[in-house]
Design a protein around this motif. Structure first.
Motif, PDB file in Angstrom:
ATOM      1  N   GLY A  81      31.930 -18.956  16.355  1.00  0.00           N
ATOM      2  CA  GLY A  81      30.800 -18.622  17.215  1.00  0.00           C
ATOM      3  C   GLY A  81      29.471 -19.115  16.672  1.00  0.00           C
ATOM      4  O   GLY A  81      28.442 -18.950  17.307  1.00  0.00           O
ATOM      5  N   ILE A 113      38.041 -21.421  17.958  1.00  0.00           N
ATOM      6  CA  ILE A 113      37.546 -21.264  19.325  1.00  0.00           C
ATOM      7  C   ILE A 113      37.987 -22.493  20.093  1.00  0.00           C
ATOM      8  O   ILE A 113      37.836 -23.629  19.620  1.00  0.00           O
ATOM      9  N   LEU A 155      31.796 -18.750  23.047  1.00  0.00           N
ATOM     10  CA  LEU A 155      33.191 -18.347  23.285  1.00  0.00           C
ATOM     11  C   LEU A 155      33.486 -18.364  24.788  1.00  0.00           C
ATOM     12  O   LEU A 155      32.905 -17.579  25.549  1.00  0.00           O
ATOM     13  N   LEU A 180      39.426 -17.346  21.776  1.00  0.00           N
ATOM     14  CA  LEU A 180      39.737 -17.074  20.364  1.00  0.00           C
ATOM     15  C   LEU A 180      41.235 -17.272  20.145  1.00  0.00           C
ATOM     16  O   LEU A 180      42.049 -16.613  20.798  1.00  0.00           O
TER      17      LEU A 180
END
Ligand code: 5RP
Length: 230
Positions: free
Chosen positions: A130, A96, A135, A208
């Motif tokens: 996460g 992330i 995110l 992502l």
């Protein structure tokens, strides 16, 4: 933990991968800043001929400050090496990114790099993406409500990122806004979330980074660095 020492160790190690003649992706954030500084030092001490594509206005300004010559993807479509930080790294080296709201441009640059080295301190490693970080999703202002509804369908709650020393939403380098999506149990299927968001009208990109990192350099406060390759 001395996180700064760990970030510095990772950033300086990444700079040792730079070779004369290379084109580089220049990442954003405090860890990438250590790499930029070390690259600038190598350029002046070793007279290296390298050029970098910055991933943000911040990276661009730092590159100027440290004497790293700049180029763009218009001039060099393929980069030899990208170096950037991350907010989370999982065991598959998926990431992330976007803590600095630069993830969309960071992803464009990372995708063009033949090798993409990610530099982190130990707080960034997670079992599941996460788990500790929301995110980030860069969105058109007009699409905030529909995208928030889609995120709720995916099991997340979303917050519009607010400015720190500015009233109202954070405005990105592209002039857009950022939603931070919190997944209460982490992201069980990152590829499904990637697909749902990538197809959504009004989403520029999300944080992502799947199957992109070729190497992770994990700096430790004692100055040592663990190197993992994909
Ligand atoms: C910016 C990013 C950064 O790389 C990420 O937030 C890590 O930053 P730092 O090295 O300061 O912890 O993705 O959008």
């Amino acid at each position: 933990m001395d996180r700064d020492a760990a970030k510095q160790a990772a950033g300086e190690e990444a700079a040792t991968f730079v070779e004369d003649g290379m084109t580089l992706g220049l990442g954003t954030g405090s860890t990438a800043a250590y790499a930029l500084q070390a690259i600038g030092r190598r350029i002046s001490e070793e007279n290296l001929d390298v050029r970098g594509v910055p991933t943000s206005f911040g990276a661009e300004r730092l590159a100027h400050r440290h004497g790293v010559p700049l180029t763009s993807l218009d001039d060099t479509a393929t980069l030899d090496l990208g170096i950037d930080g991350a907010d989370e790294v999982d065991p598959d080296l998926d990431l992330i990114k976007g803590g600095g709201a630069a993830h969309s441009r960071e992803k464009v640059v990372a995708t063009q790099a033949e090798r993409f080295i990610v530099i982190v301190d130990p707080t960034k490693t997670v079992d599941r993406l996460g788990n500790s970080f929301a995110l980030p999703i860069e969105v058109m202002p007009v699409a905030v409500t529909p995208i928030t509804a889609t995120l709720e369908d995916l099991g997340a709650t979303a917050d519009l990122r607010e400015g720190d020393q500015k009233d109202g939403p954070v405005v990105t380098d592209q002039g857009l806004w950022v939603l931070d999506a919190h997944f209460p149990d982490g992201i069980a299927d990152p590829h499904a979330v990637d697909e749902a968001l990538s197809e959504h009208p009004g989403v520029l990109d999300h944080g992502l980074f799947l199957d992109l990192a070729t190497d992770v350099l994990l700096g430790r406060p004692d100055g040592t660095v663990d190197h993992t390759t994909a």
